[in-house]
Design a protein around this motif. Sequence first.
Motif, PDB file in Angstrom:
ATOM      1  N   TYR A   1     -43.879  10.854  -2.520  1.00  0.00           N
ATOM      2  CA  TYR A   1     -44.460   9.990  -3.359  1.00  0.00           C
ATOM      3  C   TYR A   1     -44.035   8.508  -3.332  1.00  0.00           C
TER       4      TYR A   1
ATOM      5  N   ARG B   1     -53.158  11.441  -0.268  1.00  0.00           N
ATOM      6  CA  ARG B   1     -54.048  11.286  -1.622  1.00  0.00           C
ATOM      7  C   ARG B   1     -54.675   9.976  -1.717  1.00  0.00           C
TER       8      ARG B   1
ATOM      9  N   ASP C   1     -57.648  11.688  -7.309  1.00  0.00           N
ATOM     10  CA  ASP C   1     -56.969  12.849  -7.145  1.00  0.00           C
ATOM     11  C   ASP C   1     -57.309  13.556  -5.834  1.00  0.00           C
TER      12      ASP C   1
ATOM     13  N   GLN D   1     -57.384  14.801  -2.163  1.00  0.00           N
ATOM     14  CA  GLN D   1     -56.454  14.886  -0.874  1.00  0.00           C
ATOM     15  C   GLN D   1     -57.296  15.070   0.329  1.00  0.00           C
TER      16      GLN D   1
ATOM     17  N   ARG E   1     -55.594  20.317 -13.892  1.00  0.00           N
ATOM     18  CA  ARG E   1     -56.309  18.832 -13.914  1.00  0.00           C
ATOM     19  C   ARG E   1     -57.599  18.654 -13.194  1.00  0.00           C
ATOM     20  N   SER E   2     -57.859  19.417 -12.139  1.00  0.00           N
ATOM     21  CA  SER E   2     -59.090  19.539 -11.448  1.00  0.00           C
ATOM     22  C   SER E   2     -59.030  20.647 -10.493  1.00  0.00           C
TER      23      SER E   2
ATOM     24  N   THR F   1     -63.724  18.484 -12.693  1.00  0.00           N
ATOM     25  CA  THR F   1     -62.834  18.161 -13.977  1.00  0.00           C
ATOM     26  C   THR F   1     -63.336  18.777 -15.225  1.00  0.00           C
TER      27      THR F   1
ATOM     28  N   GLU G   1     -55.524  21.521  -8.792  1.00  0.00           N
ATOM     29  CA  GLU G   1     -54.502  20.608  -9.107  1.00  0.00           C
ATOM     30  C   GLU G   1     -54.091  20.931 -10.360  1.00  0.00           C
TER      31      GLU G   1
ATOM     32  N   MET H   1     -48.343  14.834 -13.192  1.00  0.00           N
ATOM     33  CA  MET H   1     -48.860  13.714 -12.131  1.00  0.00           C
ATOM     34  C   MET H   1     -47.755  12.752 -11.650  1.00  0.00           C
TER      35      MET H   1
ATOM     36  N   ASN I   1     -50.299  14.507  -7.120  1.00  0.00           N
ATOM     37  CA  ASN I   1     -50.699  16.042  -7.521  1.00  0.00           C
ATOM     38  C   ASN I   1     -50.456  16.974  -6.371  1.00  0.00           C
ATOM     39  N   LYS I   2     -50.218  18.059  -6.868  1.00  0.00           N
ATOM     40  CA  LYS I   2     -50.120  19.397  -5.982  1.00  0.00           C
ATOM     41  C   LYS I   2     -51.198  20.300  -5.984  1.00  0.00           C
TER      42      LYS I   2
END
Lengths: 112, 114
Positions: free
Chosen positions: A50, A94, A99, A101, B31-32, B50, B92, B96, B100-101
């Motif tokens: 990050y 990202r 959001d 990727q 989240r999404s 979302t 996701e 945050m 995001n993962k």
Amino acid sequence: DAGITQSPRHKVTETGTPVTLRCHQTENHRYMYWYRQDPGHGLRLIHYSYGVKDTDKGEVSDGYSVSRSKTEDFLLTLESATSSQTSVYFCAIRGQNTDTQYFGPGTRLTVL
Amino acid sequence: EDKVVQSPLSLVVHEGDTVTLNCSYEVTNFRSLLWYKQEKKAPTFLFMLTSSGIEKKSGRLSSILDKKELFSILNITATQTGDSAVYLCAVEAGPMEYGNKLVFGAGTILRVKS
């Protein structure tokens, strides 16, 4: 392609050797990710970053380390490769203000 | 443990058919949900959803999310051989603060026969 390159694109190595994969991006994205893809498992997160020098583990981080000394490069290192690390490795970024990727072209790694 | 399950694992259809791909999920802090298409190379982004009940559409592809029942579907109408690919669903989840993962499903392999 979101300006992402990966190197090498293909590599064959032997068990026990160190391997470093490089992800390079040209658009100053803050967040970068390393995934591996194996049949039946989809993509699984290894490590992510990050920011410069800021990294964290994903779900399959054992046997892997990462480094990010500058924004554009995110390195994935296998300290001592094992056959179970034979896989296709994808780097992702990202997108700015999103959001979503976006993925690099991938590196196919074979550990004999 | 966060989980994303796609079905079917694979299917074969003929050109012109309509297909529906399914994605169900169990994650904390949703989240999404994202759909990707993968053709022997890197996954390419299709949709991000979302909000429940709002359809996203792009040409012959469309997708909708049901946050109450925790699933999404991807529809492809009038399929073409170029639609042959692996379709990946990803969710996701989580905080945050550090980026995001995405948790991916195993994918659905679609083959469209001419």
